[in-house]
Design an enzyme around this catalytic site. Structure first.
Site, PDB file in Angstrom:
ATOM      1  N   CYS A   1      -0.969 -54.263   0.849  1.00  0.00           N
ATOM      2  CA  CYS A   1      -2.271 -54.946   0.766  1.00  0.00           C
ATOM      3  C   CYS A   1      -2.987 -54.710  -0.566  1.00  0.00           C
ATOM      4  O   CYS A   1      -3.924 -55.439  -0.899  1.00  0.00           O
ATOM      5  CB  CYS A   1      -3.167 -54.493   1.909  1.00  0.00           C
ATOM      6  SG  CYS A   1      -2.446 -54.797   3.527  1.00  0.00           S
TER       7      CYS A   1
ATOM      8  N   HIS B   1     -10.643 -55.816   0.258  1.00  0.00           N
ATOM      9  CA  HIS B   1      -9.497 -56.227   1.066  1.00  0.00           C
ATOM     10  C   HIS B   1      -9.991 -56.401   2.496  1.00  0.00           C
ATOM     11  O   HIS B   1     -10.654 -55.522   3.050  1.00  0.00           O
ATOM     12  CB  HIS B   1      -8.402 -55.157   0.978  1.00  0.00           C
ATOM     13  CG  HIS B   1      -7.335 -55.350   2.006  1.00  0.00           C
ATOM     14  ND1 HIS B   1      -6.703 -56.554   2.187  1.00  0.00           N
ATOM     15  CD2 HIS B   1      -6.794 -54.503   2.929  1.00  0.00           C
ATOM     16  CE1 HIS B   1      -5.831 -56.437   3.177  1.00  0.00           C
ATOM     17  NE2 HIS B   1      -5.866 -55.206   3.640  1.00  0.00           N
TER      18      HIS B   1
ATOM     19  N   ASN C   1      -6.256 -60.263   8.356  1.00  0.00           N
ATOM     20  CA  ASN C   1      -5.727 -59.477   7.234  1.00  0.00           C
ATOM     21  C   ASN C   1      -4.498 -60.193   6.676  1.00  0.00           C
ATOM     22  O   ASN C   1      -3.460 -60.240   7.324  1.00  0.00           O
ATOM     23  CB  ASN C   1      -5.364 -58.078   7.749  1.00  0.00           C
ATOM     24  CG  ASN C   1      -4.827 -57.174   6.651  1.00  0.00           C
ATOM     25  OD1 ASN C   1      -4.486 -57.631   5.568  1.00  0.00           O
ATOM     26  ND2 ASN C   1      -4.742 -55.885   6.950  1.00  0.00           N
TER      27      ASN C   1
HETATM   28  O1  UT7 Z   1      -4.240 -53.336   5.479  1.00  0.00           O
HETATM   29  C1  UT7 Z   1      -3.985 -52.178   6.228  1.00  0.00           C
HETATM   30  C2  UT7 Z   1      -3.645 -52.601   7.636  1.00  0.00           C
HETATM   31  N1  UT7 Z   1      -4.051 -51.762   8.700  1.00  0.00           N
HETATM   32  C3  UT7 Z   1      -5.326 -51.455   8.976  1.00  0.00           C
HETATM   33  O2  UT7 Z   1      -6.261 -51.760   8.291  1.00  0.00           O
HETATM   34  C4  UT7 Z   1      -5.566 -50.720  10.258  1.00  0.00           C
HETATM   35  C5  UT7 Z   1      -6.683 -49.714  10.196  1.00  0.00           C
HETATM   36  N2  UT7 Z   1      -7.082 -49.373  11.531  1.00  0.00           N
HETATM   37  C6  UT7 Z   1      -7.854 -50.209  12.280  1.00  0.00           C
HETATM   38  O3  UT7 Z   1      -8.331 -51.240  11.811  1.00  0.00           O
HETATM   39  C7  UT7 Z   1      -8.177 -49.787  13.691  1.00  0.00           C
HETATM   40  O4  UT7 Z   1      -7.680 -48.487  13.916  1.00  0.00           O
HETATM   41  C8  UT7 Z   1      -7.553 -50.768  14.741  1.00  0.00           C
HETATM   42  C9  UT7 Z   1      -8.306 -52.087  14.701  1.00  0.00           C
HETATM   43  C10 UT7 Z   1      -6.085 -51.006  14.485  1.00  0.00           C
HETATM   44  C11 UT7 Z   1      -7.728 -50.178  16.132  1.00  0.00           C
HETATM   45  O5  UT7 Z   1      -9.104 -49.935  16.402  1.00  0.00           O
HETATM   46  P1  UT7 Z   1      -9.561 -48.525  16.982  1.00  0.00           P
HETATM   47  O6  UT7 Z   1     -10.995 -48.628  17.233  1.00  0.00           O
HETATM   48  O7  UT7 Z   1      -9.084 -47.472  16.021  1.00  0.00           O
HETATM   49  O8  UT7 Z   1      -8.792 -48.481  18.357  1.00  0.00           O
HETATM   50  P2  UT7 Z   1      -7.742 -47.399  18.863  1.00  0.00           P
HETATM   51  O9  UT7 Z   1      -6.455 -47.508  18.117  1.00  0.00           O
HETATM   52  O10 UT7 Z   1      -8.438 -46.080  18.893  1.00  0.00           O
HETATM   53  O11 UT7 Z   1      -7.492 -47.900  20.346  1.00  0.00           O
HETATM   54  C12 UT7 Z   1      -8.540 -47.923  21.306  1.00  0.00           C
HETATM   55  C13 UT7 Z   1      -8.004 -48.557  22.572  1.00  0.00           C
HETATM   56  C14 UT7 Z   1      -6.666 -47.982  23.025  1.00  0.00           C
HETATM   57  O12 UT7 Z   1      -6.692 -47.901  24.419  1.00  0.00           O
HETATM   58  P3  UT7 Z   1      -6.990 -46.492  25.152  1.00  0.00           P
HETATM   59  O13 UT7 Z   1      -5.922 -45.556  24.675  1.00  0.00           O
HETATM   60  O14 UT7 Z   1      -8.358 -46.093  24.704  1.00  0.00           O
HETATM   61  O15 UT7 Z   1      -6.890 -46.842  26.606  1.00  0.00           O
HETATM   62  C15 UT7 Z   1      -5.662 -49.029  22.624  1.00  0.00           C
HETATM   63  O16 UT7 Z   1      -4.516 -49.037  23.419  1.00  0.00           O
HETATM   64  O17 UT7 Z   1      -7.779 -49.952  22.363  1.00  0.00           O
HETATM   65  C16 UT7 Z   1      -6.453 -50.285  22.792  1.00  0.00           C
HETATM   66  N3  UT7 Z   1      -5.973 -51.413  21.990  1.00  0.00           N
HETATM   67  C17 UT7 Z   1      -6.222 -52.686  22.298  1.00  0.00           C
HETATM   68  N4  UT7 Z   1      -6.887 -53.256  23.326  1.00  0.00           N
HETATM   69  C18 UT7 Z   1      -6.968 -54.608  23.351  1.00  0.00           C
HETATM   70  C19 UT7 Z   1      -5.278 -51.367  20.835  1.00  0.00           C
HETATM   71  N5  UT7 Z   1      -5.050 -52.612  20.381  1.00  0.00           N
HETATM   72  C20 UT7 Z   1      -5.629 -53.450  21.286  1.00  0.00           C
HETATM   73  C21 UT7 Z   1      -5.757 -54.863  21.353  1.00  0.00           C
HETATM   74  N6  UT7 Z   1      -6.432 -55.381  22.401  1.00  0.00           N
HETATM   75  N7  UT7 Z   1      -5.237 -55.691  20.424  1.00  0.00           N
END
Ligand code: UT7
Length: 333
Positions: free
Chosen positions: A113, A260, A290
Site C-alpha cells: 500500500c 492511504h 482500500n
Molecule cells: O493497507 C493495510 C491493510 N490492512 C489494514 O489496514 C488493517 C488494519 N486493521 C484494521 O483496519 C482493523 O483491525 C480491522 C478493520 C481489520 C478490524 O477491526 P477491529 O476493530 O480491529 O476488529 P477485530 O479484529 O478486533 O475484531 C472484532 C470482532 C471479532 O469478533 P469477536 O472475536 O470479538 O467475537 C471479529 O471476528 O469483529 C469480528 N469481525 C467481523 N465481524 C463482522 C472481523 N471481521 C468482521 C467482519 N464482519 N467483516
C-alpha cells in the site's frame, strides 16, 4: 535548482460497485460492522478480463491529457502494484504497450500500500539525477483477485482501481523569485521483521501453485488486523514527522492531507495525535475501500477534480502497508 512537479493526474475505477449490503448475502458480515469499524460503504470490483495494466492505461491517459503533453514525451514508466497482470513481464511493460510509447524504461515496484509514494520518490530521484525529464507514475491494483470471500476479516476491506500522475522536471522559483509548485520531500522506509503481519503466501516462489500447496497453504490474504492497526497509527505519525522535517514545513502549514485509505479510524487517530484538523483530511474510502497502491493516486486525482486540492496548497501524503512499509511526502501544489 531542479524541482519535480506533478503536472497531471488521472484515475480509473471499474464500473462494478459492490456495496456492503450486497456483501451481506455471501460474507458473514454486516453493513453496520463494516461502516463502524472501517468507514467503507462500497468498493469497485474489476471485470474478469480487466487486468491492472488495462485499468492503469485509462488512468494514465487521463493524467497525460491533464498534463497537456503527448505520450511520447514520457521517458520513464513506474507502476506500483502487488497484483501485476502476470508474473512477467511487468505491468509497466503492458501499460507501455497500451499507451504506444516505445523505447523508454518501464518497471514495476512492490511496496504494497506504500507503493505509490515509494514510486514517487524514485521518480523524484531520477529527475534530480538529470537523466530523465518526464515520468509516468502509476499505482494500480486488482485486489479482488487475492480475496477469499469467506475470509470476512479481509474480504470487506479491499477494492480495485488505478491512479496515475505525470511528473516533470522544472525550476523551483520563477523569474520574479516566486516559489513554484513541486515535491518538497519524500520519505520511504520498511521493517521487514514485521512481514508476518500481512502477507499472501500462496502463488509465490516459496509456495508455488502446485496441487500439494493448494491443499496445504492458506489461500488469499493473511492479516493480523489488530496488530497492524496499532503499527499503522505509529507508522503514519513517524512518516509524517519525517516528511515535514525534511521539507522544513510546520504541521500548521499543511492545508490538505491525503492519507492511504485503509481505515477511517486509523487515519483519524494518526491525525489526532498530530493535532491535525479533521476538515483537512481528504477521504474517499467510503466509496472505494482500500485499493492498496492505487489508493493515494486515485484520491489525489479526485481531490484535483472536485476542487479540494488547489494551487498554492501544501499537500501531505502518507501511507503504510505490508512489509511493513511506510512512506510520506510534502508537496507544494
Ligand atoms: O493497507 C493495510 C491493510 N490492512 C489494514 O489496514 C488493517 C488494519 N486493521 C484494521 O483496519 C482493523 O483491525 C480491522 C478493520 C481489520 C478490524 O477491526 P477491529 O476493530 O480491529 O476488529 P477485530 O479484529 O478486533 O475484531 C472484532 C470482532 C471479532 O469478533 P469477536 O472475536 O470479538 O467475537 C471479529 O471476528 O469483529 C469480528 N469481525 C467481523 N465481524 C463482522 C472481523 N471481521 C468482521 C467482519 N464482519 N467483516
Amino acid at each position: 535548482m531542479q524541482n519535480t512537479r506533478i503536472i497531471g493526474t488521472g484515475h480509473y475505477l471499474p464500473e462494478r460497485i459492490l456495496t456492503n449490503q450486497e456483501m451481506e448475502s455471501f460474507v458473514d458480515t454486516t453493513d453496520d460492522w463494516i461502516r463502524q469499524r472501517t468507514g467503507i460503504h462500497q468498493r469497485h470490483i474489476a471485470a474478469k478480463d480487466e487486468a491492472v495494466s488495462d485499468m492503469s492505461a485509462v488512468a494514465a491517459r487521463r493524467a497525460i491529457e491533464n498534463a497537456g503533453i503527448a505520450p511520447e514525451e514520457i521517458d520513464y514508466i513506474i507502476c506500483a502494484t502487488l497484483t501485476p497482470d502476470m508474473v512477467m513481464p511487468s505491468a509497466a511493460c503492458f501499460l507501455q504497450k497500451h499507451l504506444g510509447i516505445r523505447r523508454v524504461a518501464a518497471v514495476d515496484i512492490n511496496a504494497a500500500c506504500s507503493g505509490f509514494i515509494y514510486a514517487l520518490e524514485m521518480a523524484d530521484a531520477l529527475i534530480h539525477s538529470g537523466r530523465y525529464r518526464t515520468i509516468l507514475v502509476v499505482g494500480a491494483e486488482k485486489m479482488s483477485n487475492l480475496l477469499e470471500w469467506n475470509k470476512r476479516d479481509t474480504a470487506v476491506l479491499f477494492g480495485d482501481g488505478a491512479g496515475a500522475v505525470v511528473v516533470r522536471a522544472g525550476e523551483t522559483v520563477d523569474d520574479q523569485g516566486a516559489v513554484l509548485p513541486g515535491i518538497l520531500s519524500v520519505f520511504s522506509t520498511a521493517d521487514g521483521a514485521a512481514c508476518d503481519l500481512l502477507y499472501v503466501p500462496y502463488g509465490g516462489s516459496r509456495y508455488p501453485i502446485t496441487p500439494e500447496n493448494a491443499q496445504e497453504i492458506e489461500p488469499g490474504i493473511i492479516m493480523n488486523g489488530r496488530e497492524l492497526y496499532k503499527r499503522a497509527v505509529v507508522a503514519f505519525g513517524e512518516a509524517i514527522a519525517e516528511a515535514l522535517k525534511q521539507a522544513e514545513v510546520d504541521p500548521e502549514e499543511i492545508t490538505i492531507f491525503i492519507p492511504h485509505q485503509a481505515n477511517v479510524r486509523i487515519i483519524a487517530s494518526a491525525a489526532g495525535r498530530l493535532g491535525m484538523r479533521e476538515d483537512l483530511i481528504y477521504l474517499n474510502l467510503d466509496k472505494v475501500g482500500n485499493t492498496s497502491a492505487a489508493s493515494i493516486p486515485i484520491a489525489l486525482d479526485q481531490a484535483v477534480q472536485d476542487g479540494s486540492l488547489k494551487t498554492g496548497d501544501m499537500l501531505l501524503l502518507a501511507a503504510f502497508g505490508a512489509g511493513l512499509t511506510w512512506s510520506s511526502a510534502v508537496i507544494r501544489w
